[in-house]
Design an enzyme around this catalytic site. Structure first.
Site, PDB file in Angstrom:
ATOM      1  N   ASP A  11       0.847  -1.195   0.000  1.00 50.27           N
ATOM      2  CA  ASP A  11       0.000   0.000   0.000  1.00 50.27           C
ATOM      3  C   ASP A  11       0.884   1.248   0.000  1.00 50.27           C
ATOM      4  O   ASP A  11       1.661   1.478   0.916  1.00 50.27           O
ATOM      5  CB  ASP A  11      -0.903  -0.006   1.231  1.00 50.27           C
ATOM      6  N   SER A  15      -6.925   4.363  -1.913  1.00 56.20           N
ATOM      7  CA  SER A  15      -6.759   2.904  -1.901  1.00 56.20           C
ATOM      8  C   SER A  15      -8.040   2.152  -2.231  1.00 56.20           C
ATOM      9  O   SER A  15      -7.980   1.034  -2.752  1.00 56.20           O
ATOM     10  CB  SER A  15      -6.250   2.451  -0.530  1.00 56.20           C
ATOM     11  N   HIS A  35     -10.134  -2.343   6.430  1.00 58.51           N
ATOM     12  CA  HIS A  35      -9.592  -1.172   5.747  1.00 58.51           C
ATOM     13  C   HIS A  35      -9.756  -1.347   4.240  1.00 58.51           C
ATOM     14  O   HIS A  35     -10.053  -2.433   3.748  1.00 58.51           O
ATOM     15  CB  HIS A  35      -8.127  -0.979   6.132  1.00 58.51           C
ATOM     16  N   THR A  53      -8.045  -1.646   1.347  1.00 57.90           N
ATOM     17  CA  THR A  53      -7.438  -2.654   0.467  1.00 57.90           C
ATOM     18  C   THR A  53      -7.986  -4.055   0.716  1.00 57.90           C
ATOM     19  O   THR A  53      -8.462  -4.702  -0.217  1.00 57.90           O
ATOM     20  CB  THR A  53      -5.913  -2.615   0.584  1.00 57.90           C
ATOM     21  N   PHE A  67      -5.120  -9.274  15.454  1.00 55.11           N
ATOM     22  CA  PHE A  67      -3.982  -9.127  16.351  1.00 55.11           C
ATOM     23  C   PHE A  67      -3.846  -7.741  16.968  1.00 55.11           C
ATOM     24  O   PHE A  67      -2.864  -7.471  17.658  1.00 55.11           O
ATOM     25  CB  PHE A  67      -2.709  -9.507  15.591  1.00 55.11           C
ATOM     26  N   ASP A  99       1.998   2.694   3.646  1.00 49.20           N
ATOM     27  CA  ASP A  99       1.182   3.866   3.365  1.00 49.20           C
ATOM     28  C   ASP A  99       1.058   4.776   4.581  1.00 49.20           C
ATOM     29  O   ASP A  99       1.197   6.001   4.492  1.00 49.20           O
ATOM     30  CB  ASP A  99      -0.198   3.386   2.913  1.00 49.20           C
ATOM     31  N   HIS A 121       2.229   8.702   5.104  1.00 48.50           N
ATOM     32  CA  HIS A 121       1.301   9.772   5.473  1.00 48.50           C
ATOM     33  C   HIS A 121       1.833  10.568   6.671  1.00 48.50           C
ATOM     34  O   HIS A 121       1.596  11.774   6.778  1.00 48.50           O
ATOM     35  CB  HIS A 121      -0.081   9.211   5.810  1.00 48.50           C
ATOM     36  N   ASP A 174      -1.106  -0.105  -4.842  1.00 46.28           N
ATOM     37  CA  ASP A 174      -2.363   0.526  -5.214  1.00 46.28           C
ATOM     38  C   ASP A 174      -2.129   1.950  -5.714  1.00 46.28           C
ATOM     39  O   ASP A 174      -2.827   2.426  -6.606  1.00 46.28           O
ATOM     40  CB  ASP A 174      -3.350   0.506  -4.048  1.00 46.28           C
ATOM     41  N   HIS A 175      -1.132   2.621  -5.166  1.00 44.18           N
ATOM     42  CA  HIS A 175      -0.828   4.000  -5.543  1.00 44.18           C
ATOM     43  C   HIS A 175       0.554   4.345  -5.010  1.00 44.18           C
ATOM     44  O   HIS A 175       1.189   3.546  -4.310  1.00 44.18           O
ATOM     45  CB  HIS A 175      -1.870   4.974  -4.966  1.00 44.18           C
TER      46      HIS A 175
END
Length: 489
Positions: A55, A105, A166, A168, A266, A312, A316, A353-354
């Site tokens: 990701d 995503s 999430h 993805t 987890f 990812d 960020h 994905d990006h």
């Protein structure tokens, strides 16, 4: 290659590895050419497909992760190869959403799983769906490859270091007008009244054989420390209906029997970054190994999606160290998978994905620490480079994000940061885990990048990745490789 300490390497003049020479470079090129000439397309039907998604793993992240991984092994780093770089076929993927130039995503993973592009924040519904509008999603749901594989008897699994609800992972099994609808508490009352279901409840009825990752809070009620306001405990419901096993630690995962459906949650939210992970949480490699071990027992074959989800999140945050640590972990998971399957009957794809607005530059000498300050060749060895403002700068950086002087985390501030601007100096340890690279544009969160990402592939029909493709093409190759029969709408 011999292991050469970075300190000794940097003192060499000229910068070079001990066993490198013009003759060796030429020989390496000829060997690679011979290997390419010997490649023969595999047109057999794939028994299995494993899709790895890093990701946010753009090209700059790939390169920096390669060097980071190599340097952790005592190499210069640039010459290193990540696990997926052994796969023979490489292509590019165009990642835009139907309504965004730089994508998210949800839309990108939905494209890979459904065979069509769609809009920002939508989960496996087509672009005619309005974001957040339950009614508009009705009839616009698009079957996913995972669902089509299940319909033809294949086993299925989803593994992620992010929450399993999430964007993805959700795009493999769910359909939603908003990626944020992870639990019932995240949905508007109007959507619940119309009968739209939250992503967690969809996962529990999706018929998956293996589900490993984070996000327990979306599956249990508020009374049990979760988020659900409907009072349901989806884990208990699933254990009863599917007769499955539920695990919450690495030890429990290793002890779980291999013949029952398996759910592992987890953490309450996302799992820890790899560089912060403790023994209680399994690594991405461990989860991948456990998933493949179980899915391989199914006679018809399997489809497995594995996401390195926190690359990812670190980007960020503007924190390159943790992003590269999780990229390295994804490489380890790919290496684990490649050791367990045969590319004669298993199509393995590694992609993203990006991308992110993550940069690498500055003319550093060969072998310079990838997380360090830029050093350039000098008369007496490498010297720290300075910008026009007289300050040093790092090899890695971000075009936007929180690493702007006024927005730096308190732990990284000092009295000199009273106003905006660059305040980096030679005594700052940019290689420490909590360093946030400098950015040009101040934002609370760094943004995605809009450029193409890479596709690496090996196995049946991997040669169909051959140029620059629209992202939804990935679905069509996987479907073709598995020989899935899709009824015309």
């Amino acid at each position: 290659m011999n292991k050469i300490g970075l300190t000794a390497l940097l003192l060499c003049a000229p910068i070079a590895l001990a066993n490198e020479s013009p003759a060796q470079w030429y020989a390496d090129g000829e060997a690679e050419l011979a290997q390419a000439l010997a490649m023969q397309p595999n047109t057999a039907k794939a028994r299995n497909v494993i899709l790895f998604v890093g990701d946010g793993m753009g090209i700059s992240t790939l390169t920096a992760t390669r060097i980071y991984d190599g340097q952790r092994q005592g190499k210069a780093g640039e010459e290193h190869r990540l696990a997926w770089e052994s796969l023979p076929y490489v292509a590019l993927s165009k990642t835009y959403n139907t309504n965004l130039q730089t994508p998210d995503s949800a839309g990108t993973m939905s494209a890979m799983m459904t065979g069509i592009k769609t809009g920002f924040s939508l989960i496996s519904v087509n672009q005619n769906t309005r974001l957040g509008d339950c009614a508009s999603s009705r009839g616009n749901e698009v079957p996913t490859l995972l669902q089509q594989a299940q319909a033809q008897g294949l086993a299925t699994g989803v593994v992620s270091t992010a929450r399993l609800t999430h964007a993805t992972p959700a795009a493999t099994y769910a359909h939603a007008a908003d990626r944020g609808w992870e639990s019932d508490a995240d949905m508007p009352e109007s959507a619940r009244r119309l009968g739209c279901r939250d992503i967690a409840s969809q996962m529990m009825t999706a018929g998956l054989d293996v589900m490993l990752g984070g996000g327990k809070r979306s599956f249990v009620p508020v009374s049990a420390g979760g988020k659900r306001t409907d009072g349901r405990d989806l884990v208990q419901e699933w254990k009863t209906s599917a007769r499955g096993r539920f695990v919450q630690t690495a030890e429990e995962l290793n002890r779980a029997d291999q013949d029952s459906p398996l759910l592992g949650l987890f953490s309450d939210s996302h799992m820890a970054y790899e560089l912060d992970r403790t023994a209680g949480q399994p690594s991405l490699s461990e989860m991948t190994r456990q998933a493949i071990t179980r899915l391989q027992k199914k006679p018809a074959g399997f489809f497995l999606m594995v996401e390195g989800g926190r690359i990812d999140h670190a980007h960020h945050a503007g924190n390159a160290a943790r992003a590269l640590g999780d990229g390295k972990a994804l490489s380890g998971a790919v290496q684990t998978a490649l050791a367990m399957v045969d590319l004669k009957d298993t199509l393995v794809i590694v992609t993203a994905d990006h991308s992110h607005v993550f940069t690498m530059g500055g003319y550093s000498v060969r072998g310079n620490p990838i997380l360090g300050l830029v050093t350039t060749p000098g008369q007496k060895g490498p010297e720290v480079a300075t910008a026009l403002d007289g300050k040093p700068y790092t090899t890695l950086g971000y075009a936007n994000g929180p690493g702007y002087a006024e927005n730096l985390p308190m732990a990284q501030r000092d009295d000199s940061k009273a106003k905006a601007g660059r305040h980096l100096h030679n005594k700052v340890d940019t290689r420490q885990l909590n360093y946030y690279q400098e950015t040009l544009v101040p934002l609370e969160s760094e943004t995605h990048g809009g450029e193409d990402v890479a596709i690496f592939a090996g196995g049946p029909w991997a040669h169909l990745f051959h140029g620059t493709h629209e992202q939804h093409y990935i679905y069509h190759v996987m479907r073709h490789a598995l020989g899935l029969e899709v009824k015309a709408e």
